[in-house]
Design a protein around this motif. Sequence first.
Motif, PDB file in Angstrom:
ATOM      1  N   LEU A 131       3.018  -1.217   4.501  1.00  0.00           N
ATOM      2  CA  LEU A 131       4.331  -1.370   3.883  1.00  0.00           C
ATOM      3  C   LEU A 131       4.255  -1.121   2.382  1.00  0.00           C
ATOM      4  O   LEU A 131       5.069  -0.384   1.822  1.00  0.00           O
ATOM      5  N   GLY A 132       3.274  -1.737   1.729  1.00  0.00           N
ATOM      6  CA  GLY A 132       3.136  -1.553   0.287  1.00  0.00           C
ATOM      7  C   GLY A 132       2.870  -0.110  -0.096  1.00  0.00           C
ATOM      8  O   GLY A 132       3.406   0.387  -1.094  1.00  0.00           O
ATOM      9  N   ALA A 133       2.066   0.598   0.707  1.00  0.00           N
ATOM     10  CA  ALA A 133       1.782   2.004   0.430  1.00  0.00           C
ATOM     11  C   ALA A 133       3.049   2.847   0.521  1.00  0.00           C
ATOM     12  O   ALA A 133       3.267   3.765  -0.288  1.00  0.00           O
ATOM     13  N   LEU A 134       3.900   2.546   1.507  1.00  0.00           N
ATOM     14  CA  LEU A 134       5.145   3.301   1.665  1.00  0.00           C
ATOM     15  C   LEU A 134       6.181   2.921   0.607  1.00  0.00           C
ATOM     16  O   LEU A 134       7.040   3.738   0.265  1.00  0.00           O
ATOM     17  N   VAL A 135       6.116   1.690   0.118  1.00  0.00           N
ATOM     18  CA  VAL A 135       6.985   1.316  -1.001  1.00  0.00           C
ATOM     19  C   VAL A 135       6.623   2.130  -2.234  1.00  0.00           C
ATOM     20  O   VAL A 135       7.492   2.587  -2.989  1.00  0.00           O
ATOM     21  N   GLN A 136       5.340   2.346  -2.443  1.00  0.00           N
ATOM     22  CA  GLN A 136       4.889   3.131  -3.594  1.00  0.00           C
ATOM     23  C   GLN A 136       5.282   4.591  -3.442  1.00  0.00           C
ATOM     24  O   GLN A 136       5.796   5.206  -4.378  1.00  0.00           O
ATOM     25  N   THR A 137       5.044   5.161  -2.275  1.00  0.00           N
ATOM     26  CA  THR A 137       5.398   6.561  -2.034  1.00  0.00           C
ATOM     27  C   THR A 137       5.416   6.855  -0.549  1.00  0.00           C
ATOM     28  O   THR A 137       4.577   6.345   0.199  1.00  0.00           O
ATOM     29  N   THR A 138       6.399   7.671  -0.144  1.00  0.00           N
ATOM     30  CA  THR A 138       6.413   8.165   1.230  1.00  0.00           C
ATOM     31  C   THR A 138       5.967   9.616   1.282  1.00  0.00           C
ATOM     32  O   THR A 138       5.906  10.207   2.359  1.00  0.00           O
ATOM     33  N   ALA A 139       5.668  10.192   0.130  1.00  0.00           N
ATOM     34  CA  ALA A 139       5.395  11.618   0.052  1.00  0.00           C
ATOM     35  C   ALA A 139       3.921  11.963   0.080  1.00  0.00           C
ATOM     36  O   ALA A 139       3.566  13.127   0.200  1.00  0.00           O
ATOM     37  N   THR A 140       3.062  10.961  -0.034  1.00  0.00           N
ATOM     38  CA  THR A 140       1.625  11.220  -0.089  1.00  0.00           C
ATOM     39  C   THR A 140       0.921  10.501   1.050  1.00  0.00           C
ATOM     40  O   THR A 140       1.134   9.302   1.234  1.00  0.00           O
ATOM     41  N   PRO A 141       0.072  11.180   1.819  1.00  0.00           N
ATOM     42  CA  PRO A 141      -0.672  10.521   2.895  1.00  0.00           C
ATOM     43  C   PRO A 141      -1.614   9.452   2.329  1.00  0.00           C
ATOM     44  O   PRO A 141      -2.136   9.591   1.222  1.00  0.00           O
ATOM     45  N   THR A 142      -1.828   8.406   3.115  1.00  0.00           N
ATOM     46  CA  THR A 142      -2.684   7.297   2.688  1.00  0.00           C
ATOM     47  C   THR A 142      -3.650   6.922   3.799  1.00  0.00           C
ATOM     48  O   THR A 142      -3.257   6.852   4.969  1.00  0.00           O
ATOM     49  N   VAL A 143      -4.900   6.692   3.452  1.00  0.00           N
ATOM     50  CA  VAL A 143      -5.901   6.243   4.417  1.00  0.00           C
ATOM     51  C   VAL A 143      -6.716   5.116   3.792  1.00  0.00           C
ATOM     52  O   VAL A 143      -6.742   4.956   2.578  1.00  0.00           O
ATOM     53  N   GLY A 144      -7.380   4.351   4.658  1.00  0.00           N
ATOM     54  CA  GLY A 144      -8.324   3.355   4.157  1.00  0.00           C
ATOM     55  C   GLY A 144      -7.994   1.936   4.576  1.00  0.00           C
ATOM     56  O   GLY A 144      -6.834   1.585   4.799  1.00  0.00           O
ATOM     57  N   ALA A 188      -6.239   8.043 -10.947  1.00  0.00           N
ATOM     58  CA  ALA A 188      -6.903   7.546  -9.743  1.00  0.00           C
ATOM     59  C   ALA A 188      -6.004   7.765  -8.531  1.00  0.00           C
ATOM     60  O   ALA A 188      -4.834   7.381  -8.539  1.00  0.00           O
ATOM     61  N   ASN A 189      -6.543   8.391  -7.488  1.00  0.00           N
ATOM     62  CA  ASN A 189      -5.789   8.569  -6.239  1.00  0.00           C
ATOM     63  C   ASN A 189      -5.946   7.324  -5.380  1.00  0.00           C
ATOM     64  O   ASN A 189      -6.536   7.355  -4.304  1.00  0.00           O
ATOM     65  N   ILE A 190      -5.423   6.216  -5.892  1.00  0.00           N
ATOM     66  CA  ILE A 190      -5.569   4.924  -5.228  1.00  0.00           C
ATOM     67  C   ILE A 190      -4.185   4.351  -4.948  1.00  0.00           C
ATOM     68  O   ILE A 190      -3.309   4.376  -5.820  1.00  0.00           O
ATOM     69  N   SER A 191      -3.995   3.861  -3.747  1.00  0.00           N
ATOM     70  CA  SER A 191      -2.708   3.287  -3.353  1.00  0.00           C
ATOM     71  C   SER A 191      -2.603   1.853  -3.861  1.00  0.00           C
ATOM     72  O   SER A 191      -2.945   0.898  -3.156  1.00  0.00           O
ATOM     73  N   PHE A 192      -2.123   1.716  -5.084  1.00  0.00           N
ATOM     74  CA  PHE A 192      -1.958   0.377  -5.640  1.00  0.00           C
ATOM     75  C   PHE A 192      -0.938  -0.419  -4.829  1.00  0.00           C
ATOM     76  O   PHE A 192      -1.085  -1.621  -4.631  1.00  0.00           O
TER      77      PHE A 192
END
Length: 254
Positions: A131-144, A188-192
């Motif tokens: 949820l937090g990753a999508l709040v930050q951005t829906t345009a960039t893929p996220t893994v981890g 940094a390519n980090i999902s804060f």
Amino acid sequence: MTPTPVGMRCPECAKQRTKVHTSRSLAGTAEPLVTYAIIAICAIAFLAGGQFGVSESSTSTWLYRNGVLFGPLVHDGELWRLVTGGFLHSGLLHIGFNMLLLYWLGTEIERRLGSFRFGLVYLTALLGGSLGALVQTTATPTVGASGAVFGLMGYALVEMRRQGVNPLQSQIGFLLIFNVVLSLRPGANISFGGHLGGLLFGALAAVVLHEAARRRGPAWLGPALLVGLSAIAVVGAILMAGQTGITDSGNVTR
């Protein structure tokens, strides 16, 4: 009466021995099977990808394409990505650091909670991180697994505070501050957002479990509240995934 180190006692009382609890005995005896299983799944997924870059791996593998957390695809109904994205990693450093923290935190917390409740706490934190990753951005893929690991930190911080321990004077407090600073460094390519979401939902998981125990509710109350938190995270993620953004599948946040 019989003299003892704690004073005079009757012969029957003097024969009694009080069981001394150590920090290890209080931590519980359950084997951290869920923690080991999560580490194994992450390792297998990483090896199956066949990309072993140190800092970043290829994003063209089948597992990546079908498992990465990506807002537009979640919006199209691929809800499994809210979970599978937390088992994929980009590079040896990424998976190595996450698995080290997961082992350190997960084994201790699972021994205290038991495997079932720990599994629910981890799932709640993972979904909160998505949820937090999508709040930050829906345009960039996220893994981890970072969001879920931050969730375990959040759980540990609340428990330490409840027991009268200052988290900022502990290794967990240091790790949290270090990771926050690392997440905020320029470029940094980090999902804060993922880290913060996991931290929040992990802390909430600790609060609801404590409240359920304090109120002496039925045994199912704590797990039910965790399921409720997970459902809130899923609904929030679905709503956020519907937000429009510029598609940029060439980059990945971790």
